[in-house]
Design an enzyme around this catalytic site. Structure first.
Site, PDB file in Angstrom:
ATOM      1  CG  MET A  47      -0.863  -6.749 -16.838  1.00 44.64           C
ATOM      2  SD  MET A  47      -1.365  -5.469 -18.007  1.00 44.64           S
ATOM      3  CE  MET A  47      -1.904  -4.127 -17.012  1.00 44.64           C
ATOM      4  CG  LEU A  58       2.755  -9.017  -8.054  1.00 42.12           C
ATOM      5  CD1 LEU A  58       3.565 -10.216  -7.574  1.00 42.12           C
ATOM      6  CD2 LEU A  58       1.647  -9.452  -8.990  1.00 42.12           C
ATOM      7  CD  GLU A  64      -1.600  -8.554   0.875  1.00 39.01           C
ATOM      8  OE1 GLU A  64      -2.011  -9.706   1.100  1.00 39.01           O
ATOM      9  OE2 GLU A  64      -0.387  -8.253   0.923  1.00 39.01           O
ATOM     10  CG  HIS A 110      -1.929  -9.273  -8.269  1.00 37.64           C
ATOM     11  ND1 HIS A 110      -1.692  -7.943  -8.068  1.00 37.64           N
ATOM     12  CD2 HIS A 110      -2.426  -9.390  -9.517  1.00 37.64           C
ATOM     13  CE1 HIS A 110      -2.021  -7.273  -9.162  1.00 37.64           C
ATOM     14  NE2 HIS A 110      -2.489  -8.135 -10.066  1.00 37.64           N
ATOM     15  CD  GLN A 127      -4.274  -5.552 -20.296  1.00 36.01           C
ATOM     16  OE1 GLN A 127      -3.964  -6.706 -20.548  1.00 36.01           O
ATOM     17  NE2 GLN A 127      -4.733  -5.184 -19.129  1.00 36.01           N
TER      18      GLN A 127
END
Length: 147
Positions: free
Chosen positions: A26, A29, A31, A33, A57
């Site tokens: 999503m 970002l 570390e 990711h 969500q």
């Protein structure tokens, strides 16, 4: 890249015998990711990352609009980590005006986080299925050792 472009890139890579890795995010970002991107790059020939803040969500009491977004920063980080393809679609491309189908994960979706966010897992499962269908990757899951 646009959805049709992503599909074509993935199909072409697979037709050439390449393994495609996929990291859905999503954005915003961090570390964690980036370690998945690095792992996909190490295990796969092509790495596709999606950046999509998924409205389905979020519970009605949560503020979807306040979720952090900095696409330029995310793109810079992904470039630095050697990501091959980034798909960051507008909401309309994932959930068109006629969207009415969701993935129901059953009773497991009502425990843990689902206990206080009852639509969370339905939204996550729905968007991940949509993205998997779009990317059609071999889905290298490096952490658990299966592809």
């Amino acid at each position: 890249a646009e959805a049709d472009t992503v599909r074509e890139i993935v199909r072409t890579a697979q037709a050439a015998g390449k393994i495609v890795g996929f990291v859905p995010t999503m954005g915003a970002l961090h570390e964690g990711h980036l370690s998945l991107v690095d792992a996909a790059r190490a295990e796969c020939d092509l790495t596709v990352v999606t950046i999509f803040v998924n409205p389905t969500q979020f519970a009605p009491t949560e503020d979807y609009r306040r979720y952090p977004r900095d696409l330029d920063r995310d793109l810079s980080l992904l470039s630095h980590h050697g990501c091959n393809v980034v798909f960051a679609p507008p909401q309309q491309e994932i959930y068109g005006s006629e969207h009415a189908t969701f993935v129901d994960v059953g009773p497991i979706g009502q425990v843990l986080e689902g206990g206080f966010r009852p639509t969370h897992f339905r939204g996550v499962a729905t968007v991940v299925l949509k993205l998997f269908q779009l990317a059609a990757a071999q889905f290298c899951v490096i952490r658990t050792g299966w592809r």
